[in-house]
Design a protein around this motif. Structure first.
Motif, PDB file in Angstrom:
ATOM      1  N   LEU A   1       0.964  -1.280   0.471  1.00 14.76           N
ATOM      2  CA  LEU A   1      -0.050   0.206  -0.211  1.00 14.76           C
ATOM      3  C   LEU A   1       0.788   1.160  -0.144  1.00 14.76           C
ATOM      4  O   LEU A   1       1.291   1.814   0.771  1.00 14.76           O
ATOM      5  N   ILE A   2       0.139   2.339  -1.061  1.00 15.57           N
ATOM      6  CA  ILE A   2       1.526   3.661  -0.958  1.00 15.57           C
ATOM      7  C   ILE A   2       0.251   4.053  -1.250  1.00 15.57           C
ATOM      8  O   ILE A   2      -0.461   4.015  -1.685  1.00 15.57           O
ATOM      9  N   LEU A   3       0.613   5.814  -0.441  1.00 14.71           N
ATOM     10  CA  LEU A   3      -0.525   7.004  -0.795  1.00 14.71           C
ATOM     11  C   LEU A   3       0.064   7.885  -2.048  1.00 14.71           C
ATOM     12  O   LEU A   3       1.000   7.705  -1.725  1.00 14.71           O
ATOM     13  N   GLY A   4      -0.938   7.803  -3.040  1.00 16.91           N
ATOM     14  CA  GLY A   4      -0.565   8.851  -4.078  1.00 16.91           C
ATOM     15  C   GLY A   4      -0.679   9.776  -4.270  1.00 16.91           C
ATOM     16  O   GLY A   4      -1.534  10.086  -3.137  1.00 16.91           O
ATOM     17  N   PRO A   5      -0.204  10.618  -4.927  1.00 18.17           N
ATOM     18  CA  PRO A   5      -0.534  12.148  -5.555  1.00 18.17           C
ATOM     19  C   PRO A   5      -2.593  12.306  -5.327  1.00 18.17           C
ATOM     20  O   PRO A   5      -3.365  10.988  -6.060  1.00 18.17           O
ATOM     21  N   GLU A   6      -2.690  13.841  -5.926  1.00 25.00           N
ATOM     22  CA  GLU A   6      -4.163  13.633  -5.653  1.00 25.00           C
ATOM     23  C   GLU A   6      -5.231  12.930  -4.886  1.00 25.00           C
ATOM     24  O   GLU A   6      -6.460  12.517  -5.379  1.00 25.00           O
ATOM     25  N   ASP A   7      -4.882  12.743  -3.798  1.00 25.48           N
ATOM     26  CA  ASP A   7      -5.811  11.857  -2.545  1.00 25.48           C
ATOM     27  C   ASP A   7      -5.845  10.064  -3.110  1.00 25.48           C
ATOM     28  O   ASP A   7      -7.126   9.794  -3.719  1.00 25.48           O
ATOM     29  N   SER A   8      -5.047   9.640  -3.611  1.00 25.55           N
ATOM     30  CA  SER A   8      -5.099   8.245  -4.743  1.00 25.55           C
ATOM     31  C   SER A   8      -4.226   7.318  -3.881  1.00 25.55           C
ATOM     32  O   SER A   8      -4.001   7.900  -2.492  1.00 25.55           O
ATOM     33  N   ILE A   9      -4.442   5.896  -3.931  1.00 23.90           N
ATOM     34  CA  ILE A   9      -3.485   4.993  -3.309  1.00 23.90           C
ATOM     35  C   ILE A   9      -3.453   4.333  -4.276  1.00 23.90           C
ATOM     36  O   ILE A   9      -4.369   3.893  -5.049  1.00 23.90           O
ATOM     37  N   TYR A  10      -2.346   3.477  -4.219  1.00 25.98           N
ATOM     38  CA  TYR A  10      -1.453   2.638  -4.828  1.00 25.98           C
ATOM     39  C   TYR A  10      -1.923   1.173  -4.048  1.00 25.98           C
ATOM     40  O   TYR A  10      -1.201   0.833  -2.757  1.00 25.98           O
ATOM     41  N   VAL A  11      -2.021  -0.456  -4.422  1.00 25.86           N
ATOM     42  CA  VAL A  11      -2.317  -1.812  -3.882  1.00 25.86           C
ATOM     43  C   VAL A  11      -1.718  -2.446  -4.074  1.00 25.86           C
ATOM     44  O   VAL A  11      -2.514  -2.956  -5.744  1.00 25.86           O
ATOM     45  N   SER A  12      -0.919  -3.528  -4.365  1.00 28.81           N
ATOM     46  CA  SER A  12      -0.927  -4.522  -4.609  1.00 28.81           C
ATOM     47  C   SER A  12      -1.309  -5.547  -4.128  1.00 28.81           C
ATOM     48  O   SER A  12      -1.256  -5.647  -3.048  1.00 28.81           O
ATOM     49  N   GLU A  13      -2.011  -6.456  -4.931  1.00 24.46           N
ATOM     50  CA  GLU A  13      -2.400  -7.497  -4.144  1.00 24.46           C
ATOM     51  C   GLU A  13      -1.410  -9.199  -5.002  1.00 24.46           C
ATOM     52  O   GLU A  13      -1.686  -9.499  -5.344  1.00 24.46           O
ATOM     53  N   TYR A  14      -1.291  -9.851  -3.653  1.00 24.75           N
ATOM     54  CA  TYR A  14      -0.217 -10.878  -3.328  1.00 24.75           C
ATOM     55  C   TYR A  14      -1.368 -12.169  -4.263  1.00 24.75           C
ATOM     56  O   TYR A  14      -0.404 -12.735  -4.824  1.00 24.75           O
TER      57      TYR A  14
END
Length: 329
Positions: free
Chosen positions: A258-271
């Motif tokens: 999980l990482i917080l991205g710009p412009e109120d977004s997030i990135y999620v990697s799924e194992y």
């Protein structure tokens, strides 16, 4: 066998069993991303490159699990040999070192504190290790080190985060799925969470992040969700939960990174889902890419992700023994 040792071994077996089921199910169900359109499920147009392959020499990996990026955009990666290797953004090996012990298990989390020190979730030794950026162990800063439920004790540590006020938040799983908070000098302050799927419960909180308001974002992996809390006061307040179990846009299959991205977004990697999703922090789906495989933009059990200052997203592609990087969409 002492009771504590028995508990440790029991929970190791349970967690290994869960992970084997998840990995097997994802492998046997190639339609995990089949519910998405071709554009959503196979979008590799933002792929920039990758580095690494199976091996023990510099620049190679044995099941890399976690990565983090410092303020110079150097990439730190830890694998199942207990090696921490440091790379430039394009994958040139710079330096490396090893954690002191790996006989009981290997680290599963990396992060950087506000002084630039590397925090290592030394999972199976129930502690967080601190290193200088060049690999000097800072033993006086170690958090934890013994198994148990008491203040200052830990279970299987997954991640560590320094908050704006200098306190540290540690996530853990096993017999005690919870978060703990420590002072800047390493003294226990408080904890919350038990094993389960209720509002203040977790099932392997694998990755944690903080936003500009000091809210905690947690990848609650085996509950297939992202949960958010306000822990700025003594007692945590539940803010919201994002996602559910599934392969559709906005759903998750074992979100590990999980990482917080710009412009109120997030990135999620799924194992378990073998993909990366880009979402608004409200939970609204933006984009996704990845499917099971070894080709560029494909994944095999991705664990951890990180974003550098140039807007490049790095993904630990664990089962393929490599790091892939993408232009963040």
């Amino acid at each position: 066998m002492p009771r504590s040792s028995h508990n440790i071994q029991t929970f190791r077996r349970r967690q290994l069993f869960k992970q084997l089921i998840a990995a097997t199910a994802a492998t046997l169900l190639p339609s995990v991303t089949g519910c998405l359109s071709r554009t959503e499920s196979q979008n590799a147009g933002n792929f920039l490159g990758s580095w690494g392959r199976l091996g023990l020499s510099d620049g190679r990996f044995q099941k890399p699990r976690a990565l983090t990026i410092d303020n110079q955009d150097q990439v730190y990666v830890v694998d199942k040999t207990g090696r921490i290797q440091v790379f430039s953004s394009d994958g040139n090996f710079l330096r490396g070192w090893r954690t002191p012990e790996i006989a009981n298990g290997k680290p599963t989390g990396l992060s950087i504190d506000m002084n630039g020190n590397v925090m290592v979730a030394d999972t199976h030794y129930f502690r967080v290790l601190f290193y200088s950026p060049y690999g000097e162990l800072l033993p006086e800063k170690t958090l934890g080190g013994s198994f148990g439920p008491e203040p200052g004790q830990m279970a299987f540590v997954t991640d560590c985060l320094e908050m704006p006020d200098g306190t540290f938040v540690v996530s853990e799983y096993g017999q005690y799925d919870r978060l703990q908070k420590y002072s800047a000098s390493g003294e226990f302050i408080a904890s919350f969470g038990t094993h389960g799927n209720d509002t203040f419960q977790f099932s392997r909180p694998q990755s944690i992040a903080k936003d500009a308001n000091g809210l905690l974002w947690i990848a609650d992996a085996c509950n297939h969700r992202i949960v958010v809390y306000d822990w700025n006061a003594s007692k945590p307040k539940f803010v919201k939960s994002i996602g559910s179990h599934g392969a559709a846009p906005g759903q998750f299959q074992y979100p590990y990174g999980l990482i917080l991205g710009p412009e109120d977004s997030i990135y999620v990697s799924e194992y378990g889902g073998h993909r990366v999703q880009h979402l608004m922090r409200s939970g609204e789906f933006i984009n996704a890419w990845g499917q099971p495989g070894r080709q560029p933009g494909q994944f095999n059990a991705p664990w951890s992700i990180a974003l550098n200052s140039e807007g490049v997203l790095f993904v630990v592609d664990s089962g393929n023994n490599r790091v892939q990087y993408f232009r963040a969409s």
